[in-house]
Design a protein around this motif. Sequence first.
Motif, PDB file in Angstrom:
ATOM      1  N   UNK A  70     -35.885  -3.122  57.811  1.00  0.00           N
ATOM      2  CA  UNK A  70     -35.398  -2.470  56.586  1.00  0.00           C
ATOM      3  C   UNK A  70     -34.133  -3.163  56.095  1.00  0.00           C
ATOM      4  N   UNK A  71     -34.235  -4.393  55.647  1.00  0.00           N
ATOM      5  CA  UNK A  71     -33.038  -5.139  55.234  1.00  0.00           C
ATOM      6  C   UNK A  71     -32.329  -4.545  54.021  1.00  0.00           C
ATOM      7  N   UNK A  72     -32.995  -3.653  53.295  1.00  0.00           N
ATOM      8  CA  UNK A  72     -32.370  -3.044  52.113  1.00  0.00           C
ATOM      9  C   UNK A  72     -31.388  -1.940  52.472  1.00  0.00           C
ATOM     10  N   UNK A  73     -31.385  -1.480  53.733  1.00  0.00           N
ATOM     11  CA  UNK A  73     -30.490  -0.398  54.159  1.00  0.00           C
ATOM     12  C   UNK A  73     -29.284  -0.989  54.885  1.00  0.00           C
ATOM     13  N   UNK A  74     -28.104  -0.650  54.434  1.00  0.00           N
ATOM     14  CA  UNK A  74     -26.878  -1.122  55.067  1.00  0.00           C
ATOM     15  C   UNK A  74     -26.499  -0.165  56.197  1.00  0.00           C
ATOM     16  N   UNK A  75     -26.365  -0.695  57.403  1.00  0.00           N
ATOM     17  CA  UNK A  75     -26.071   0.131  58.570  1.00  0.00           C
ATOM     18  C   UNK A  75     -24.774  -0.331  59.216  1.00  0.00           C
ATOM     19  N   UNK A 131     -24.671   1.859  74.133  1.00  0.00           N
ATOM     20  CA  UNK A 131     -24.934   0.418  74.195  1.00  0.00           C
ATOM     21  C   UNK A 131     -26.422   0.113  74.321  1.00  0.00           C
ATOM     22  N   UNK A 132     -27.158   0.971  75.012  1.00  0.00           N
ATOM     23  CA  UNK A 132     -28.583   0.719  75.231  1.00  0.00           C
ATOM     24  C   UNK A 132     -29.407   0.875  73.966  1.00  0.00           C
ATOM     25  N   UNK A 133     -28.886   1.583  72.968  1.00  0.00           N
ATOM     26  CA  UNK A 133     -29.652   1.835  71.753  1.00  0.00           C
ATOM     27  C   UNK A 133     -29.261   0.894  70.609  1.00  0.00           C
ATOM     28  N   UNK A 134     -28.414  -0.083  70.862  1.00  0.00           N
ATOM     29  CA  UNK A 134     -28.096  -1.070  69.828  1.00  0.00           C
ATOM     30  C   UNK A 134     -29.363  -1.823  69.423  1.00  0.00           C
ATOM     31  N   UNK A 135     -30.273  -2.020  70.365  1.00  0.00           N
ATOM     32  CA  UNK A 135     -31.530  -2.698  70.042  1.00  0.00           C
ATOM     33  C   UNK A 135     -32.355  -1.896  69.032  1.00  0.00           C
ATOM     34  N   UNK A 136     -32.215  -0.568  69.052  1.00  0.00           N
ATOM     35  CA  UNK A 136     -32.913   0.257  68.066  1.00  0.00           C
ATOM     36  C   UNK A 136     -32.379  -0.020  66.662  1.00  0.00           C
ATOM     37  N   UNK A 137     -31.055  -0.152  66.558  1.00  0.00           N
ATOM     38  CA  UNK A 137     -30.445  -0.474  65.264  1.00  0.00           C
ATOM     39  C   UNK A 137     -30.901  -1.850  64.794  1.00  0.00           C
ATOM     40  N   UNK A 138     -30.920  -2.803  65.705  1.00  0.00           N
ATOM     41  CA  UNK A 138     -31.348  -4.161  65.353  1.00  0.00           C
ATOM     42  C   UNK A 138     -32.788  -4.170  64.847  1.00  0.00           C
ATOM     43  N   UNK A 139     -33.647  -3.405  65.514  1.00  0.00           N
ATOM     44  CA  UNK A 139     -35.049  -3.347  65.092  1.00  0.00           C
ATOM     45  C   UNK A 139     -35.176  -2.722  63.712  1.00  0.00           C
ATOM     46  N   UNK A 140     -34.390  -1.685  63.452  1.00  0.00           N
ATOM     47  CA  UNK A 140     -34.450  -1.033  62.142  1.00  0.00           C
ATOM     48  C   UNK A 140     -33.968  -1.952  61.034  1.00  0.00           C
ATOM     49  N   UNK A 141     -32.830  -2.595  61.233  1.00  0.00           N
ATOM     50  CA  UNK A 141     -32.280  -3.452  60.184  1.00  0.00           C
ATOM     51  C   UNK A 141     -33.188  -4.649  59.911  1.00  0.00           C
ATOM     52  N   UNK A 142     -33.868  -5.145  60.945  1.00  0.00           N
ATOM     53  CA  UNK A 142     -34.802  -6.245  60.731  1.00  0.00           C
ATOM     54  C   UNK A 142     -35.983  -5.809  59.871  1.00  0.00           C
ATOM     55  N   UNK A 176     -25.815   3.726  49.483  1.00  0.00           N
ATOM     56  CA  UNK A 176     -24.583   3.683  50.267  1.00  0.00           C
ATOM     57  C   UNK A 176     -24.912   3.398  51.726  1.00  0.00           C
ATOM     58  N   UNK A 177     -24.020   2.720  52.451  1.00  0.00           N
ATOM     59  CA  UNK A 177     -24.288   2.416  53.861  1.00  0.00           C
ATOM     60  C   UNK A 177     -24.296   3.683  54.703  1.00  0.00           C
TER      61      UNK A 177
END
Length: 452
Positions: free
Chosen positions: A72-77, A59-70, A51-52
């Motif tokens: 871990x493409x199997x995790x829906x965020x 706003x400053x931590x959006x880059x952290x999400x981007x790094x994680x999704x790149x 599940x997502x």
Amino acid sequence: MTLTRSARRRLVPVSLVLVGLALAACASPAGRTSEQAGPRGFTEAEQVAGSPITVWVDASRVTAVDAFTAANPDVKVQVETYDGSANGSDSFKTKISLLDRAGSGWPDVVFSTQNNDAAWASVGAGGQQPFAAVLNKGLVKDDLLSGFTKGSLDPCTVDGAVYCLRNDLAQDVLWYDRSLMDQFGYKLPTTWEEYTELGERVAREHPGYITGAAGDPFTPEIFFWPSKCGASGVVGPRAMTVNTTSPQCQRAAQLVDRGVQGGWMTDLSVFSPEFVQKYTGKVLMMPGPAWFAGAIFNNEASLNVPAGRIGAAAPLPWAGEEPATGNVGGGTWFVSSHSKNLDAATRFVDFVTTADDYQVAKAPGYPAYAPAADKWIAGQERSGYYATDLSALTVAAPQVWSGWGAPAFSQEAVWARTMQPLITSRQPLEQALGTWGQAIVDQAKVNGYTVQ
């Protein structure tokens, strides 16, 4: 950080113990249900694999999400941005309280800019399960937890349970302009006493130049915390000690009083246009957190000091004492105890606090995770901006004094109401230390503490 006027009051000793409403020798506070729950310390929601997960970040931590999704493409965020409780807005707590009343809609992961959120997120209000999941009872591996800088998880730890992971640290060091120091023929001070003497010498020999700043609500975290002033001794989930009239508090107040009244310490906020206009090129030294480098010195919108001039020195001790320092900020990551995908939520906080892909390559602040911090320091030094190495940051990180805790309210807000107006009006802080202590006690009562 709104400042209000406060009348001067004579020094009144304050040494009070604040005891939580339900602190008991062998039980958790009222409302905390983790002790009654499963082996992980809380009642888990029914898990839905794949599940997502919903992640709240500033706003400053959006880059952290981007790094994680790149990675871990199997995790829906699903990302939702908010202010991160910046400047003590308390938005994290307010939003979660609304969801508690609704009984649904909680995010899986939350980033906060504050270090005092574990104090409330570990306690369930009104019979609700606490929002924060316990991380050190199976969710996060012990070897990962042990990699965090000594003391860095203290604000996240309540009754031995770890409720969050620190994103970055904001340990205080002594920043200085090496070019100006060489030009004026000054040597770096090695104690707070020498720092004071040099400040007074600067005021005589080079008026208009400064060696510190006391115009922001985090002033006590730069001068009083390193002095081991007992203004914020958190000793339990709802228990504090408050002693603002000790010799350690008095010497810090005397230092700031002498600096502001002597003109070698500014009473302007370092974020104000007036500060930039008045002190660009005139900051000789400035004790302050790790993030001063990027926010104040190497910032086109602030002092914009050219490369090759700014250096960092280790925290100053008081004569005859071991060095200690304070901390001004540093973010925290929480996993929700209500998450229906704890595996993905935990993978996320593990990654954003420890992985080189974010903490070394993209994070703007000094990582709390020690192996990442070493690599981050090396990267900063390779930039060519600094006049010295940055080993002072590594030295300072474990020297943050543990006697200054993070209660469930903002100490900065109390300072802003009580003491900052005195600085602005050039009235001595030393004579108002008792007033400051009573204001802390009063704020504690508002937040559910009792005073004995």
